[in-house]
Design an enzyme around this catalytic site. Structure first.
Site, PDB file in Angstrom:
ATOM      1  N   HIS A 106     -17.834  13.530  -8.188  1.00 50.40           N
ATOM      2  CA  HIS A 106     -18.882  14.528  -7.988  1.00 50.40           C
ATOM      3  C   HIS A 106     -18.412  15.563  -6.966  1.00 50.40           C
ATOM      4  O   HIS A 106     -17.643  15.256  -6.054  1.00 50.40           O
ATOM      5  CB  HIS A 106     -20.155  13.837  -7.486  1.00 50.40           C
ATOM      6  N   ASP A 162     -17.509  10.325 -11.471  1.00 51.00           N
ATOM      7  CA  ASP A 162     -18.798  10.764 -10.923  1.00 51.00           C
ATOM      8  C   ASP A 162     -19.873   9.772 -11.329  1.00 51.00           C
ATOM      9  O   ASP A 162     -19.967   9.376 -12.497  1.00 51.00           O
ATOM     10  CB  ASP A 162     -19.123  12.154 -11.487  1.00 51.00           C
ATOM     11  N   SER A 174     -24.781  20.191  -9.941  1.00 57.11           N
ATOM     12  CA  SER A 174     -25.594  19.043  -9.545  1.00 57.11           C
ATOM     13  C   SER A 174     -27.085  19.369  -9.658  1.00 57.11           C
ATOM     14  O   SER A 174     -27.566  19.684 -10.748  1.00 57.11           O
ATOM     15  CB  SER A 174     -25.190  18.597  -8.135  1.00 57.11           C
TER      16      SER A 174
END
Length: 326
Positions: free
Chosen positions: A289, A259, A162
């Site tokens: 995610h 995601d 991320s």
């Protein structure tokens, strides 16, 4: 698009339920949010491989001291060892070495490489470029002192999830600016955050308040990192989707099709290919995610870790006194 993977769904439901219980409907400041996020995830980082040793260091920076943790697997092919330098996710605002402890140990064990984790200073207290500056300082420290820590600084991979994947690429771009990119052998990029811009389709289909990561949460993270005009003020180093990406080392990109950042990960993979970078990408059906956090119960999370570890091994060869070994 496949329905949410049932193994990962169990993880998400548990983390969200425990987080809601701990919040108790209160409005929280960032310090409280970080504590609750860590507490809700605590059971999910238990277990996993044991390390031969772990060392913690404190490094100075213009933004204050920050931490660096070195994890040594029980089995290493050589000493000093090539290393994976890993940047944790959390929107530049949350998480740290403890929330990612099991993931770091899994990578060290599976790759048989030392893992170096950077505990960079968090936004909004320390906005851009604090975390990126500290990333480069940590890499410079490894160049100078890595041998003392049992690390072969000739063979370093950068990785992250991320916001951490964002920092890994940004750090590589900063090294390229300084003419030092040859220090980095590979990139491991898990569901990266590459630009503040999210399409309406992504927000409505994958980034609702019911999803693991919402569009509104990403907006909040980008605002904390770059300020209220994040889309306008983003630079190639803060939003690498817009950077010139040529000459970067081989990159492995992993993400799930559930995601909110899936679109921009596909776009980042395409831009890297167009820049002539060696790219391997894998999309996990039904994965949201942060799905790698579900490693204790998820086959897909374990597969992602195994792919990442093999990528690291392939691109960080070891040297013995007799020369190159496998």
């Amino acid at each position: 698009m496949k329905a949410l993977d049932p193994q990962i769904r169990h993880f998400i439901e548990d983390v969200c339920r425990e987080g809601a219980r701990l919040r108790g409907g209160r409005q929280l400041d960032w310090a409280e949010r970080r504590l609750i996020a860590a507490q809700a995830r605590a059971p999910w980082r238990e277990g996993g491989p044991r390390m031969a040793a772990t060392r913690d260091y404190r490094l100075a920076s213009p933004h204050g001291e920050f931490g660096l943790r070195v994890l040594y697997p029980l089995v290493m092919e050589t000493r000093p060892s090539p290393a994976l330098v890993y940047f944790h996710g959390g929107g530049w605002c949350m998480f740290g070495l403890d929330t990612h402890d099991r993931l770091l140990r899994e990578y060290a064990d599976a790759s048989q490489r030392v893992v170096v984790a950077i505990d960079y200073s968090l936004a909004p207290e320390h906005p851009y470029p604090a975390a990126l500056d500290q990333a480069v300082i940590a890499l410079d420290w490894l160049q100078k002192h890595g041998a003392d820590a049992g690390i072969d600084a000739r063979h370093i991979a950068l990785g992250g999830d991320s916001a951490g994947a964002n920092l890994a690429v940004a750090a590589a771009l900063r090294l390229r600016q300084a003419g030092q990119l040859k220090r980095i052998s590979a990139l491991l990029l898990n569901y990266g955050a590459w630009t503040p811009a999210l399409s309406a389709v992504a927000r409505q289909s994958l980034g609702t308040s019911e999803d693991m990561l919402s569009g509104a949460e990403m907006d909040e993270f980008w605002t904390a990192y770059l300020g209220p005009e994040a889309e306008r003020t983003a630079s190639p180093l803060s939003a690498p989707l817009h950077a010139e990406l040529q000459d970067l080392p081989p990159a492995l990109l992993l993400w799930g099709d559930r995601d909110v950042l899936a679109e921009q990960n596909q776009a980042m993979a395409q831009r890297l290919v167009q820049a002539g970078v060696q790219v391997h990408a894998h999309v996990y059906p039904g994965a949201p995610h942060s799905f790698i956090e579900a490693m204790s119960i998820s086959d897909q999370a374990r597969d992602a870790i195994a792919r990442g570890a093999e990528w690291i091994r392939r691109h960080t060869p070891v040297f013995s006194s007799q020369g190159l070994s496998a």
